[in-house]
Design a protein around this motif. Structure first.
Motif, PDB file in Angstrom:
ATOM      1  N   GLU A 117       0.827  -1.210   0.000  1.00  0.00           N
ATOM      2  CA  GLU A 117       0.000   0.000   0.000  1.00  0.00           C
ATOM      3  C   GLU A 117       0.858   1.256   0.000  1.00  0.00           C
ATOM      4  OE1 GLU A 117      -2.462   2.268  -0.557  1.00  0.00           O
ATOM      5  OE2 GLU A 117      -3.795   0.717   0.290  1.00  0.00           O
ATOM      6  N   ASN A 118       0.752   2.040  -1.066  1.00  0.00           N
ATOM      7  CA  ASN A 118       1.521   3.283  -1.194  1.00  0.00           C
ATOM      8  C   ASN A 118       0.623   4.500  -1.369  1.00  0.00           C
ATOM      9  OD1 ASN A 118       4.114   1.824  -1.265  1.00  0.00           O
ATOM     10  ND2 ASN A 118       3.388   1.075  -3.230  1.00  0.00           N
ATOM     11  N   SER A 119      -0.633   4.392  -0.943  1.00  0.00           N
ATOM     12  CA  SER A 119      -1.562   5.519  -1.075  1.00  0.00           C
ATOM     13  C   SER A 119      -1.144   6.675  -0.167  1.00  0.00           C
ATOM     14  CB  SER A 119      -2.976   5.093  -0.668  1.00  0.00           C
ATOM     15  OG  SER A 119      -3.496   4.181  -1.593  1.00  0.00           O
ATOM     16  N   ALA A 120      -1.620   7.864  -0.519  1.00  0.00           N
ATOM     17  CA  ALA A 120      -1.362   9.043   0.315  1.00  0.00           C
ATOM     18  C   ALA A 120      -2.610   9.363   1.129  1.00  0.00           C
ATOM     19  CB  ALA A 120      -0.987  10.230  -0.567  1.00  0.00           C
ATOM     20  N   ASN A 121      -2.589   9.060   2.420  1.00  0.00           N
ATOM     21  CA  ASN A 121      -3.697   9.433   3.292  1.00  0.00           C
ATOM     22  C   ASN A 121      -3.277  10.491   4.308  1.00  0.00           C
ATOM     23  OD1 ASN A 121      -4.327   5.940   3.345  1.00  0.00           O
ATOM     24  ND2 ASN A 121      -5.533   7.425   2.207  1.00  0.00           N
ATOM     25  N   THR A 122      -2.051  10.362   4.814  1.00  0.00           N
ATOM     26  CA  THR A 122      -1.591  11.308   5.837  1.00  0.00           C
ATOM     27  C   THR A 122      -1.085  12.576   5.146  1.00  0.00           C
ATOM     28  OG1 THR A 122       0.735  10.656   5.815  1.00  0.00           O
ATOM     29  CG2 THR A 122      -0.751   9.297   7.151  1.00  0.00           C
ATOM     30  N   ASN A 167       3.899   1.594   2.699  1.00  0.00           N
ATOM     31  CA  ASN A 167       5.029   2.486   2.429  1.00  0.00           C
ATOM     32  C   ASN A 167       5.545   3.061   3.750  1.00  0.00           C
ATOM     33  OD1 ASN A 167       6.854   4.279   1.295  1.00  0.00           O
ATOM     34  ND2 ASN A 167       5.292   5.740   0.589  1.00  0.00           N
ATOM     35  N   TYR A 168       6.857   3.072   3.892  1.00  0.00           N
ATOM     36  CA  TYR A 168       7.481   3.664   5.072  1.00  0.00           C
ATOM     37  C   TYR A 168       8.834   4.227   4.658  1.00  0.00           C
ATOM     38  CZ  TYR A 168       9.121   4.360   9.816  1.00  0.00           C
ATOM     39  OH  TYR A 168       9.591   4.934  10.970  1.00  0.00           O
ATOM     40  N   ASN A 169       9.250   5.326   5.270  1.00  0.00           N
ATOM     41  CA  ASN A 169      10.494   5.989   4.835  1.00  0.00           C
ATOM     42  C   ASN A 169      11.709   5.462   5.610  1.00  0.00           C
ATOM     43  OD1 ASN A 169       9.784   7.207   7.272  1.00  0.00           O
ATOM     44  ND2 ASN A 169      10.591   9.211   6.685  1.00  0.00           N
ATOM     45  N   TYR A 170      12.222   4.318   5.216  1.00  0.00           N
ATOM     46  CA  TYR A 170      13.378   3.745   5.919  1.00  0.00           C
ATOM     47  C   TYR A 170      14.658   4.549   5.671  1.00  0.00           C
ATOM     48  CZ  TYR A 170      10.423  -0.278   6.868  1.00  0.00           C
ATOM     49  OH  TYR A 170       9.403  -1.080   7.309  1.00  0.00           O
ATOM     50  N   THR A 171      14.948   4.804   4.395  1.00  0.00           N
ATOM     51  CA  THR A 171      16.204   5.498   4.074  1.00  0.00           C
ATOM     52  C   THR A 171      15.997   6.712   3.174  1.00  0.00           C
ATOM     53  OG1 THR A 171      16.466   4.015   2.211  1.00  0.00           O
ATOM     54  CG2 THR A 171      17.656   3.436   4.230  1.00  0.00           C
ATOM     55  N   PHE A 172      14.760   6.920   2.717  1.00  0.00           N
ATOM     56  CA  PHE A 172      14.498   7.994   1.753  1.00  0.00           C
ATOM     57  C   PHE A 172      13.102   8.522   2.018  1.00  0.00           C
ATOM     58  CE2 PHE A 172      13.362   9.844  -2.334  1.00  0.00           C
ATOM     59  CZ  PHE A 172      14.540  10.505  -2.683  1.00  0.00           C
ATOM     60  N   ASN A 173      12.866   9.790   1.764  1.00  0.00           N
ATOM     61  CA  ASN A 173      11.512  10.320   1.958  1.00  0.00           C
ATOM     62  C   ASN A 173      10.581   9.812   0.865  1.00  0.00           C
ATOM     63  OD1 ASN A 173       9.165  11.599   2.511  1.00  0.00           O
ATOM     64  ND2 ASN A 173       9.869  13.631   1.848  1.00  0.00           N
ATOM     65  N   SER A 174      10.007   8.652   1.124  1.00  0.00           N
ATOM     66  CA  SER A 174       9.150   7.999   0.126  1.00  0.00           C
ATOM     67  C   SER A 174       7.735   8.555   0.143  1.00  0.00           C
ATOM     68  CB  SER A 174       9.143   6.498   0.366  1.00  0.00           C
ATOM     69  OG  SER A 174       8.800   6.225   1.715  1.00  0.00           O
ATOM     70  N   GLY A 175       7.491   9.580   0.931  1.00  0.00           N
ATOM     71  CA  GLY A 175       6.176  10.217   0.932  1.00  0.00           C
ATOM     72  C   GLY A 175       6.118  11.360  -0.069  1.00  0.00           C
TER      73      GLY A 175
END
Ligand SMILES: *[C@@H]1O[C@H](CO)[C@@H](O)[C@H](O)[C@H]1NC(C)=O
Ligand SMILES: *[C@@H]1O[C@H](CO)[C@@H](O)[C@H](O)[C@H]1NC(C)=O
Ligand SMILES: *[C@@H]1O[C@H](CO)[C@@H](O)[C@H](O)[C@H]1NC(C)=O
Ligand SMILES: *[C@@H]1O[C@H](CO)[C@@H](O)[C@H](O)[C@H]1NC(C)=O
Ligand SMILES: *[C@@H]1O[C@H](CO)[C@@H](O)[C@H](O)[C@H]1NC(C)=O
Ligand SMILES: *[C@@H]1O[C@H](CO)[C@@H](O)[C@H](O)[C@H]1NC(C)=O
Length: 566
Positions: free
Chosen positions: A430-435, A496-504
């Motif tokens: 899931e890579n949707s933008a909700n936040t 989706n979570y930003n482990y090493t890069f701003n993936s948001g």
């Protein structure tokens, strides 16, 4: 309306005011073409899989099961899967015949953010990738199905439409440059380097119109997107979704069966924003259609565009309508949300310097701009007058929009898999933008659960509301749903979570520097690998095998305790 107006309007949508010379170019293979109808049945009621899909799936599933055995054995010798050579010995699955779990993967919508994060996830799972050591490599080879929606549909199209290369090769040979100089960015499209692209797209749309098909903004949208997704002349202009059945990795069942989704709207009844019960359509190499009540029918993808009545062709058959760019553009049709015409006001600015006289005439003050009908993706309705399809039987045209928009938008293409009872495990990336930072919060998958309940689909496991996801931080780590419900599929949720890069990154971001593309994909690898967390590969394997009924390795009890929500 001149096709160049559609291109111009598309640019306006992204904030452009400039013009480009219109060159005359020969359109290559975009227009639908008349064909002799085959004697086989082309439209059917949606009762089970088509014979063609069944046949593909039985071969694919056998290969996937063998890969799964090997993957599990690598992770822990004590998984109860026989000898690792595909010779049986699987534990009982769900009380049925002993068999390997059938696994599907979904890649959500969310523009290039979703495409690139989703690509990293697939890379992590792919044993062909030599430059990573993800711990979960081999799972891609164990998939029987894969679905994509919108940005996830771009990803899946780029994979399946190019005969299933690795993510690494697509990244270096296509995406890095294409996303840096994205022709969807007006300044790029209108630069002299891209003059032929502009002209080719106009010519392609023109050719489709000349063949008698209504124009839509989805034609240039799909064409321009394809330049960054498909190899071959003019952004893979001659690639169709049905043609995937002829690719070598498809004929040898080396790859998961690809499905791309979109939603129906019913403008004829004043509904242009998809409602919670909007019809979910699916496109795949063999068929297009919907399982949903009211449509409940499929047509051969190859013959999309053919006029049908009561399930039979009512004129010449048509082929080449199922252009993959048009399909992936349909799945990502964000224009429908304007729910009305795109105003002409600024088209004038685009066309004023244009050489095309008709353009100027059409954009004179008082002209309508892009009419409402052209913001949807029109498909000649294959289910016209078809008894099983009362919801659409009276419509000449089906109008489709992005699979992840509307009231109660779902985001992930889970629907095809809860309609296919043979599928045991669904991995939902899931890579949707909700936040506010463009990360998911569980809203989409909860909406799928609610829609499944309303439609009486029992394969969907219970999903908590977004409040629970946020409170328990389930939107920041992998979680399993349905571990304990024998009758539903198990969902492995990987957000989706930003482990090493701003993936948001914002959904609207169209241009990625090379280092951003690299950063997104590398971060995506970590999304699938839970940031390299100790014990994750075993726990993922335990979740996949939780309901196998066979013996699980000793470590699984703790894994299921940790990752199973229900
Ligand atoms: C598809 O075929 C090519 C060449 O035959 C091969 O290198 C590639 O790994 C295959 N893809 C898959 C998913 O097996
Ligand atoms: C959704 O539900 C409404 C109200 O029951 C109904 O009128 C409409 O036809 C449904 N739409 C679809 C696409 O099923
Ligand atoms: C049209 O463009 C002008 C400037 O070029 C701008 O001020 C105006 O807001 C635009 N109108 C619309 C409807 O986009
Ligand atoms: C989740 O995101 C949606 C937007 O997609 C928002 O409306 C909702 O308030 C959010 N819920 C929580 C619990 O954060
Ligand atoms: C991830 O997001 C959090 C919260 O916004 C932030 O504090 C952190 O620095 C981000 N990490 C990366 C690698 O972008
Ligand atoms: C990417 O490289 C450019 C320079 O080419 C730099 O300005 C930018 O900060 C880099 N971005 C990231 C995310 O590393």
């Amino acid at each position: 309306m001149a096709p160049s107006i559609l291109v111009a309007s598309l640019l306006l949508y992204f904030g452009l005011t400039a013009a480009s010379p219109i060159l005359a170019r020969a359109p290559v293979d975009y227009a639908p073409v008349p064909a002799t109808c085959p004697s086989t049945q082309l439209v059917r009621q949606a009762a089970g899989l088509s014979d063609a899909e069944s046949d593909y799936i039985s071969k694919r599933y056998a290969k996937a099961s063998k890969s799964l055995e090997q993957w599990l054995k690598r992770i822990d010798e004590s998984f109860d899967v026989g000898n690792g050579a595909g010779e049986g010995g699987w534990g009982k699955w769900n009380g049925k015949q002993p068999k390997a779990p059938m696994i599907a993967l979904t890649s959500s919508g969310g523009g290039y953010r979703a495409m690139l994060s989703g690509a990293g996830v697939i890379k992590a799972f792919d044993e062909r990738e030599t430059d990573i050591d993800s711990g979960v490599k081999g799972l891609y080879q164990s998939l029987t199905y894969e679905a994509g929606l919108s940005g996830g549909g771009w990803l899946l199209s780029s994979i399946a439409g190019n005969n299933y290369p690795t993510i690494s090769s697509l990244q270096t040979n296509l995406w890095e440059t294409a996303l840096m100089y994205n022709v969807l960015v007006p300044q790029v499209l209108l630069s002299s380097q891209a003059a032929s692209v502009f002209a080719d797209v106009v010519a392609a749309v023109d050719a489709k119109q000349d063949a008698g098909f209504p124009e839509s903004i989805i034609d240039p949208w799909g064409r321009l997107l394809s330049y960054g997704l498909l190899y071959g002349p003019e952004g893979g202009i001659d690639t169709t979704i049905s043609e995937i059945t002829t690719y070598s990795n498809f004929t040898s069942s080396n790859a998961p069966y690809p499905i791309i989704t979109a939603l129906g709207v019913n403008r004829f009844e004043g509904i242009c924003i998809p409602q919670p019960n909007a019809t979910q359509y699916e496109f795949h190499p063999f068929e297009f259609g919907s399982w949903d009540e009211g449509v409940d029918a499929f047509v051969s993808s190859k013959y999309l565009g053919t006029p049908f009545s009561q399930g039979s062709p009512s004129g010449n058959c048509i082929t080449n309508f199922d252009n993959l760019g048009y399909v992936l553009g349909t799945s990502s049709n964000v224009f429908g949300s304007t729910c009305g015409p795109i105003p002409a006001a600024n088209i004038t600015a685009v066309s004023s310097a244009s050489t095309a006289g008709t353009l100027a005439a059409l954009t004179a003050p008082g002209q309508p701009g892009v009419p409402e009908s052209a913001i949807f993706a029109p498909f000649p309705n294959p289910f016209q007058n078809f008894d099983p399809s009362p919801l659409v039987a009276a419509q000449p045209t089906l109008e489709l929009v992005d699979g992840g928009v509307g009231v109660a938008a779902q985001g992930s293409p889970i629907w095809p898999f809860i309609n296919r009872p043979a599928i045991d495990v669904i991995i939902v990336n899931e890579n949707s933008a909700n936040t506010p930072n463009n990360f998911p919060n569980g809203t989409g998958i909860r909406n799928t659960y609610n829609a499944a309940l309303a439609a009486g689909l029992s394969r969907m496991p219970a999903i908590p509301p977004a409040e629970t996801f946020v409170a328990q931080q389930l939107n920041q780590k992998p979680t399993f749903f349905g571990c304990n419900s024998a009758d539903t599929a198990t969902i492995i949720w990987i957000p989706n979570y930003n482990y090493t890069f701003n993936s948001g990154q914002p959904t609207s971001k169209l241009q990625y520097e090379v280092n951003e593309t690299q950063g997104m994909i590398a971060n995506g690898v970590l999304i699938a690998n839970y940031g390299g967390k100790e014990g994750w590969p075993l726990c993922l394997a335990c979740g996949i095998m939780a309901k196998s009924g066979g013996n699980l390795p000793g470590g699984c009890a703790q894994c299921l305790e940790e990752y199973c929500f229900n």
